[in-house]
Design an enzyme around this catalytic site. Sequence first.
Site, PDB file in Angstrom:
ATOM      1  N   PRO A  89       0.821  -1.225   0.000  1.00  8.41           N
ATOM      2  CA  PRO A  89       0.000   0.000   0.000  1.00  8.41           C
ATOM      3  C   PRO A  89       0.853   1.273   0.000  1.00  8.41           C
ATOM      4  O   PRO A  89       0.350   2.349  -0.306  1.00  8.41           O
ATOM      5  CB  PRO A  89      -0.799  -0.098   1.301  1.00  8.41           C
ATOM      6  N   GLU A 116       0.989  -8.202   8.613  1.00  7.99           N
ATOM      7  CA  GLU A 116       1.087  -6.735   8.713  1.00  7.99           C
ATOM      8  C   GLU A 116       2.164  -6.183   7.785  1.00  7.99           C
ATOM      9  O   GLU A 116       2.490  -5.000   7.847  1.00  7.99           O
ATOM     10  CB  GLU A 116       1.341  -6.310  10.157  1.00  7.99           C
ATOM     11  N   ARG A 154      -1.289  -7.802 -21.348  1.00  7.97           N
ATOM     12  CA  ARG A 154      -2.060  -7.245 -22.454  1.00  7.97           C
ATOM     13  C   ARG A 154      -1.183  -6.415 -23.387  1.00  7.97           C
ATOM     14  O   ARG A 154      -1.564  -6.154 -24.527  1.00  7.97           O
ATOM     15  CB  ARG A 154      -3.215  -6.385 -21.938  1.00  7.97           C
ATOM     16  N   ASP A 169      -7.889   0.699 -25.827  1.00  7.28           N
ATOM     17  CA  ASP A 169      -8.413   0.688 -24.467  1.00  7.28           C
ATOM     18  C   ASP A 169      -8.384   2.073 -23.843  1.00  7.28           C
ATOM     19  O   ASP A 169      -7.511   2.873 -24.125  1.00  7.28           O
ATOM     20  CB  ASP A 169      -7.560  -0.217 -23.563  1.00  7.28           C
TER      21      ASP A 169
HETATM   22  C1  JD8 Z   1       0.581  -6.207   0.459  1.00 14.17           C
HETATM   23  C2  JD8 Z   1      -0.001  -7.330   3.849  1.00 14.17           C
HETATM   24  C3  JD8 Z   1      -2.156  -6.281   4.475  1.00 14.17           C
HETATM   25  C4  JD8 Z   1      -1.224  -4.015   4.827  1.00 14.17           C
HETATM   26  C5  JD8 Z   1      -2.259  -3.990   7.470  1.00 14.17           C
HETATM   27  C6  JD8 Z   1      -3.443  -5.989   7.032  1.00 14.17           C
HETATM   28  C7  JD8 Z   1      -1.036  -3.504  -2.738  1.00 14.17           C
HETATM   29  N1  JD8 Z   1      -3.294  -1.557  -2.994  1.00 14.17           N
HETATM   30  C8  JD8 Z   1      -3.074  -2.384  -1.935  1.00 14.17           C
HETATM   31  N2  JD8 Z   1      -3.835  -2.418  -0.849  1.00 14.17           N
HETATM   32  N3  JD8 Z   1      -3.360  -3.301   0.027  1.00 14.17           N
HETATM   33  C9  JD8 Z   1      -2.243  -3.876  -0.488  1.00 14.17           C
HETATM   34  C10 JD8 Z   1      -1.431  -4.849   0.248  1.00 14.17           C
HETATM   35  C11 JD8 Z   1      -1.816  -5.214   1.556  1.00 14.17           C
HETATM   36  C12 JD8 Z   1      -0.988  -6.061   2.282  1.00 14.17           C
HETATM   37  C13 JD8 Z   1       0.206  -6.555   1.764  1.00 14.17           C
HETATM   38  C14 JD8 Z   1      -0.240  -5.363  -0.299  1.00 14.17           C
HETATM   39  C15 JD8 Z   1       0.816  -7.353   2.752  1.00 14.17           C
HETATM   40  N4  JD8 Z   1      -1.090  -6.538   3.568  1.00 14.17           N
HETATM   41  C16 JD8 Z   1      -1.715  -5.245   5.508  1.00 14.17           C
HETATM   42  C17 JD8 Z   1      -0.756  -2.947   5.835  1.00 14.17           C
HETATM   43  C18 JD8 Z   1      -1.738  -2.701   6.899  1.00 14.17           C
HETATM   44  N5  JD8 Z   1      -2.773  -4.869   6.435  1.00 14.17           N
HETATM   45  C19 JD8 Z   1      -2.041  -3.301  -1.758  1.00 14.17           C
HETATM   46  N6  JD8 Z   1      -0.233  -3.675  -3.538  1.00 14.17           N
END
Ligand code: JD8
Length: 233
Positions: A89, A116, A154, A169
């Site tokens: 994220p 996490e 793609r 697209d």
């Molecule tokens: C990797 C763990 C979950 C993230 C606590 C539980 C991408 N656009 C996106 N949204 N979320 C992710 C993503 C979430 C992930 C992981 C990617 C590894 N989590 C965790 C931090 C807070 N939760 C993503 N690309």
Amino acid sequence: MHFDVLTLFPEMFPGYLGQSLLKLAVQAGLVDVRLHNIRDWAEGKHKQVDDRPFGGGPGMILKVEPVVECVEAVRAAESDPGHLVMLTPQGRRLTQEIVEELAGHRRLVLLCGRYEGFDERVRLITQPDEISVGDYVLGGGEVAAMVVIDAVIRLVPGVLGHEESAKQDSFSGGGRLLEYPQYTRPREYRGLEAPDVLLSGDHAQIAQWRAEQSRRRTQERRADLLNKPSENK
Ligand code: JD8
């Protein structure tokens, strides 16, 4: 195009990879996806891949050693180490522009986290290109990796039935407008008729109508795309 996916949940991928377009591309030798279980690089009889966060707090953190050693082993297994992408994220938000950039690499190594997230030293040591697929919270990086694979393949020459589709697209190339409305048979359904222009056979008129619909739709729904077409919003 060659993908390596590093994950604790490789079993999430075969259903997606068996989908027709991708399956045909794999069979044609245009795309290759290899799955690697991070747990295979864990030590000890328990093969522990996660541990409690220093300083306390909820949940578990992916341990540095199995992740770093998995990344290094997979990258070293071939002459081209590939471009390392960490799905997180905290990454740059994925856009078609970034998809085009990623598609320029012959090999992408996609690192998927869970729990996490990663011990910070994974980032410091492996220096990945950190990518997020959007501002919402997923349970892990696997679905995000499938998004990257789906968008990138793609753009691989020969993967699409006809090459025009990718260029036309929404978001592709320079235009980056939303698509115009599409219709197919029957001409009329529940009193709703396909626009006469689409059945006119006048290709210039059809092109003009579609361009106008694209502009209008983009103005109404995504005016941000008209102002700054290549910028993340
Ligand atoms: C990797 C763990 C979950 C993230 C606590 C539980 C991408 N656009 C996106 N949204 N979320 C992710 C993503 C979430 C992930 C992981 C990617 C590894 N989590 C965790 C931090 C807070 N939760 C993503 N690309």
